[in-house]
Design a protein around this motif. Structure first.
Motif, mmCIF file in Angstrom:
data_model
loop_
_atom_site.group_PDB
_atom_site.id
_atom_site.type_symbol
_atom_site.label_atom_id
_atom_site.label_comp_id
_atom_site.label_asym_id
_atom_site.label_seq_id
_atom_site.Cartn_x
_atom_site.Cartn_y
_atom_site.Cartn_z
ATOM 1 N N LEU A 1 0.831 -1.204 0.000
ATOM 2 C CA LEU A 1 0.000 0.000 0.000
ATOM 3 C C LEU A 1 0.864 1.252 0.000
ATOM 4 N N THR A 2 1.897 1.277 0.830
ATOM 5 C CA THR A 2 2.805 2.423 0.838
ATOM 6 C C THR A 2 3.440 2.611 -0.533
ATOM 7 N N GLY A 3 3.876 1.504 -1.138
ATOM 8 C CA GLY A 3 4.499 1.584 -2.454
ATOM 9 C C GLY A 3 3.553 2.111 -3.510
ATOM 10 N N ALA A 4 2.293 1.685 -3.461
ATOM 11 C CA ALA A 4 1.312 2.169 -4.432
ATOM 12 C C ALA A 4 1.097 3.670 -4.286
ATOM 13 N N ILE A 5 1.018 4.152 -3.053
ATOM 14 C CA ILE A 5 0.796 5.582 -2.834
ATOM 15 C C ILE A 5 2.020 6.384 -3.263
ATOM 16 N N PHE A 6 3.217 5.852 -3.001
ATOM 17 C CA PHE A 6 4.425 6.531 -3.470
ATOM 18 C C PHE A 6 4.433 6.607 -4.995
ATOM 19 N N ASP A 7 4.056 5.515 -5.658
ATOM 20 C CA ASP A 7 4.002 5.518 -7.122
ATOM 21 C C ASP A 7 2.975 6.526 -7.635
ATOM 22 N N ILE A 8 1.854 6.650 -6.936
ATOM 23 C CA ILE A 8 0.848 7.649 -7.315
ATOM 24 C C ILE A 8 1.429 9.055 -7.194
ATOM 25 N N LEU A 9 2.159 9.301 -6.115
ATOM 26 C CA LEU A 9 2.814 10.598 -5.935
ATOM 27 C C LEU A 9 3.759 10.893 -7.094
ATOM 28 N N VAL A 10 4.575 9.912 -7.457
ATOM 29 C CA VAL A 10 5.537 10.112 -8.539
ATOM 30 C C VAL A 10 4.819 10.344 -9.864
ATOM 31 N N ASP A 11 3.770 9.572 -10.128
ATOM 32 C CA ASP A 11 3.049 9.735 -11.393
ATOM 33 C C ASP A 11 2.360 11.093 -11.484
ATOM 34 N N ILE A 12 1.791 11.558 -10.380
ATOM 35 C CA ILE A 12 1.174 12.894 -10.391
ATOM 36 C C ILE A 12 2.243 13.959 -10.603
ATOM 37 N N PHE A 13 3.400 13.776 -10.003
ATOM 38 C CA PHE A 13 4.535 14.679 -10.225
ATOM 39 C C PHE A 13 4.910 14.701 -11.702
ATOM 40 N N HIS A 14 5.002 13.528 -12.324
ATOM 41 C CA HIS A 14 5.347 13.458 -13.742
ATOM 42 C C HIS A 14 4.294 14.155 -14.601
ATOM 43 N N GLU A 15 3.024 13.927 -14.291
ATOM 44 C CA GLU A 15 1.967 14.564 -15.085
ATOM 45 C C GLU A 15 2.015 16.084 -14.935
#
Length: 402
Positions: free
Chosen positions: A234-248
């Motif tokens: 779950l932590t990893g998924a949320i971190f990935d969401i953070l990174v993807d929103i940053f990229h967008e």
């Protein structure tokens, strides 16, 4: 809330054993002697305390708790109402330097120390990640609550740990020095090892766990031993969401191309793509450093707000990670009309969240309800504990007297 440095306190709050072995619940307040408390100067500040001087640890601990609450109360939209408010007016923040852990529980936040193999002692009162993590538990209990007896799914305890790690991560991102150091180190490629992805790197060899991890729920369907491990998908998924929103956000600002964003997705699975990806980030970062900083701060606030709104939408009974994913997608629908739904759904699904579920806890001493969890203990649980003999009560009183 207030900080105490007890004199003569020999055991942490929570479940302990009396001199003859009977388990009992030990809760605040501490009524014994204490070290002289840290006091503010005439302006109400504590910055006159210097490291290694009496009062500094207490001031740092209090300041870290208050800072984390300030950050997250903004996302929550209101002050945190302690889940123990029916029995305690204030949170007791206690320093127990001889104890090798930290915990939040009913009426208290208590920190000990880390004991290194070389003999050095690292006080958790100076570790912002550890402190902010425990504040995360306080927030989760205040908003989400405690499951009813027999209604706790394994993923409730995993969610507690994952949410608390995210509270720590997002709070740390409110220090300008953290943002600057991360961007200087990674040039915006957050999948490189960096400060945001490492929790409690208080010493070079003691980080607790990684937000940037590859763990999935498939590892836990047949059982689990440690809630911190269980939290990592779950932590990893949320971190990935953070990174993807940053990229967008970087793409929307014209700071990187959509091709570079796609290359970042490829690089997660293909090591051959990582060098050209870093080259692309190096060039883009050098052109617009301020734009990268703004994009990262925006991503921070989106994820912080989404997590807070998700927490409000959840209930503690029979909670699983699929509920978290569903709630976050609903938040995104309200906030952006589903603008981030694709990346949110993708990152949860890649971890098996919502499709696979944790099996039973595997250990030699299975927990029974709340009575074996210091974090979820409630006053009502006292009735579930065996009675002590008069002799044992006397021995316990003597052992705890100052």
């Amino acid at each position: 809330m207030y900080v105490v440095e007890p004199v003569g306190k020999t055991m942490p709050y929570g479940v302990n054993r009396a001199p003859l072995g009977t388990p009992f619940i030990y809760l605040p307040p501490w009524t014994g002697n204490i070290l002289a408390p840290a006091v503010p100067d005439e302006r109400g500040n504590f910055d006159h305390y210097q490291p290694s001087t009496p009062g500094f640890e207490a001031a740092h601990l209090f300041g870290s708790v208050r800072f984390t609450l300030d950050v997250w109360e903004r996302y929550l939209g209101q002050s945190v109402a302690w889940h123990f408010r029916d029995h305690h007016e204030r949170l007791e923040i206690s320093i127990l330097p001889t104890w090798n852990n930290a915990q939040f529980g009913y009426g208290y936040l208590e920190v000990g120390s880390q004991f290194e193999t070389d003999g050095s002692i690292l006080p958790f009162s100076l570790d912002f990640d550890v402190i902010a993590h425990e504040v995360g538990h306080a927030i989760a209990f205040a908003v989400l609550g405690v499951p009813g007896l027999g209604k706790e799914f394994p993923e409730y305890v995993g969610f507690q740990e994952a949410f608390s790690d995210c509270v720590s991560l997002i709070a740390a991102m409110h220090f300008p020095s953290v943002i600057d150091n991360v961007l200087d180190e990674t040039r915006g490629n957050l999948y490189l090892a960096n400060r945001l992805a490492r929790f409690s790197e208080f010493s070079p060899h003691s980080q607790i766990r990684l937000a940037n991890n590859q763990r999935t729920m498939a590892e836990f369907v047949h059982g689990w031993k440690n809630e911190h491990d269980l939290s990592e998908p779950l932590t990893g998924a949320i971190f990935d969401i953070l990174v993807d929103i940053f990229h967008e956000s970087l793409v929307a600002r014209g700071l990187i191309s959509s091709e570079v964003e796609n290359l970042a997705d490829v690089a997660e699975a293909d090591p051959a793509a990582r060098a050209p990806l870093q080259d692309a980030f190096d060039r883009a970062f050098a052109r617009r450093i301020d734009g990268f900083r703004e994009a990262l701060l925006d991503a921070r606030d989106v994820v912080g707000m989404y997590l807070a709104e998700t927490l409000w939408a959840l209930g503690p009974d029979f909670l699983d990670y699929g509920d978290v994913a569903t709630a976050m997608l609903a938040v995104d629908e309200v906030e952006t009309g589903g603008g981030f739904s694709r990346l949110i759904d993708r990152n949860f699904r890649r971890r098996g969240i919502g499709e696979l579920h944790a099996g039973r806890r595997i250990n030699n001493r299975p927990r029974r309800g709340h009575s074996h969890s210091a974090r979820t203990l409630l006053p009502r649980d006292i009735s579930n504990f065996p009675k002590m003999s008069y002799r044992e009560r006397v021995l316990l009183a003597r052992s705890m007297s100052i």
